[in-house]
Design an enzyme around this catalytic site. Structure first.
Site, PDB file in Angstrom:
ATOM      1  CE  LYS A  44      -2.673  -0.783   3.706  1.00 52.00           C
ATOM      2  NZ  LYS A  44      -3.827  -0.592   4.634  1.00 52.00           N
ATOM      3  CE  LYS A  46      -1.991   4.385   4.968  1.00 50.55           C
ATOM      4  NZ  LYS A  46      -3.165   4.146   5.811  1.00 50.55           N
TER       5      LYS A  46
HETATM    6  N1  C2G Z   1     -10.582   6.685   8.909  1.00 53.53           N
HETATM    7  C1  C2G Z   1     -11.614   7.578   9.185  1.00 53.53           C
HETATM    8  N2  C2G Z   1     -11.314   8.848   9.514  1.00 53.53           N
HETATM    9  C2  C2G Z   1     -10.021   9.267   9.590  1.00 53.53           C
HETATM   10  C3  C2G Z   1      -8.976   8.362   9.316  1.00 53.53           C
HETATM   11  C4  C2G Z   1      -9.278   7.064   8.979  1.00 53.53           C
HETATM   12  O1  C2G Z   1     -12.809   7.217   9.121  1.00 53.53           O
HETATM   13  N3  C2G Z   1      -9.771  10.557   9.932  1.00 53.53           N
HETATM   14  C5  C2G Z   1     -10.936   5.306   8.535  1.00 53.53           C
HETATM   15  C6  C2G Z   1     -10.481   4.935   7.129  1.00 53.53           C
HETATM   16  O2  C2G Z   1     -11.437   5.400   6.167  1.00 53.53           O
HETATM   17  C7  C2G Z   1     -10.421   3.413   7.206  1.00 53.53           C
HETATM   18  C8  C2G Z   1     -10.015   3.164   8.675  1.00 53.53           C
HETATM   19  O3  C2G Z   1     -10.273   4.398   9.388  1.00 53.53           O
HETATM   20  O4  C2G Z   1     -11.726   2.865   6.989  1.00 53.53           O
HETATM   21  C9  C2G Z   1      -8.555   2.800   8.819  1.00 53.53           C
HETATM   22  O5  C2G Z   1      -7.780   3.827   8.240  1.00 53.53           O
HETATM   23  P1  C2G Z   1      -6.306   3.443   7.690  1.00 53.53           P
HETATM   24  O6  C2G Z   1      -5.587   2.713   8.755  1.00 53.53           O
HETATM   25  O7  C2G Z   1      -5.718   4.660   7.058  1.00 53.53           O
HETATM   26  O8  C2G Z   1      -6.703   2.378   6.562  1.00 53.53           O
HETATM   27  P2  C2G Z   1      -6.150   2.288   5.066  1.00 53.53           P
HETATM   28  O9  C2G Z   1      -4.692   2.441   5.035  1.00 53.53           O
HETATM   29  O10 C2G Z   1      -7.017   3.184   4.261  1.00 53.53           O
HETATM   30  O11 C2G Z   1      -6.412   0.733   4.734  1.00 53.53           O
HETATM   31  O12 C2G Z   1      -7.970  -2.958   2.268  1.00 53.53           O
HETATM   32  C10 C2G Z   1      -8.296  -1.706   2.835  1.00 53.53           C
HETATM   33  C11 C2G Z   1      -7.075  -1.012   3.354  1.00 53.53           C
HETATM   34  O13 C2G Z   1      -6.341  -1.863   4.228  1.00 53.53           O
HETATM   35  C12 C2G Z   1      -7.504   0.253   4.081  1.00 53.53           C
END
Ligand code: C2G
Length: 129
Positions: A44, A46
């Protein structure tokens, strides 16, 4: 029992994550969180501050979370939905539409992201200090 699943890295856990997890749990009785492994995070593009084991430990301590499983690939979701007998898949709406391929298998819900907070914002703001 209505089962819900969501996926993510959940690094530097913050109130935006908690808002998501709380709302996801409110949609059913049992919430599974598939947390990205360190290897999958590289896919990703990340890099998490906390390693997988620590992020898993933190998530397991949250009252809304019933089970934590590893997210290792982009294409494990259909299998997960079937294997864990999932009724509802939930993600923040920054992913809106991306997982509609799951609609034949379960309800797909995109919840509004929490504004004003993100892991990268935390990293950037602390970076200078
Ligand atoms: N999230 C949110 N509000 C934020 C930050 C994050 O609602 N201010 C939500 C994201 O939309 C996601 C969850 O929290 O649903 C986890 O965020 P991340 O850890 O950034 O997830 P991500 O890297 O987007 O991974 O297969 C899907 C991926 O693994 C998603």
């Amino acid at each position: 029992m209505k089962k819900v699943i969501t996926y993510g890295t959940f690094d530097l856990l913050h109130w935006g994550h908690i808002n998501l997890l709380r709302r996801a749990k409110e949609m059913g009785d049992y919430l599974i969180v598939a947390i990205s492994t360190d290897e999958f995070n590289r896919l990703k593009h990340k890099e998490a501050y906390h390693a997988y084991e620590q992020r898993k430990l933190i998530l397991e301590a949250i009252r809304y979370v019933d089970e934590v499983i590893p997210e290792e690939t982009w294409d494990q979701k259909i299998e997960d939905v079937q294997k864990y007998d999932i009724d509802t898949f939930v993600m923040g709406d920054d992913w809106a539409g991306e997982f509609d391929f799951l609609k034949p298998y379960c309800e797909v819900v995109y919840l509004g992201r929490t504004e004003g907070i993100s892991t990268s914002l935390i990293k950037n703001e602390l970076g200078g200090k």
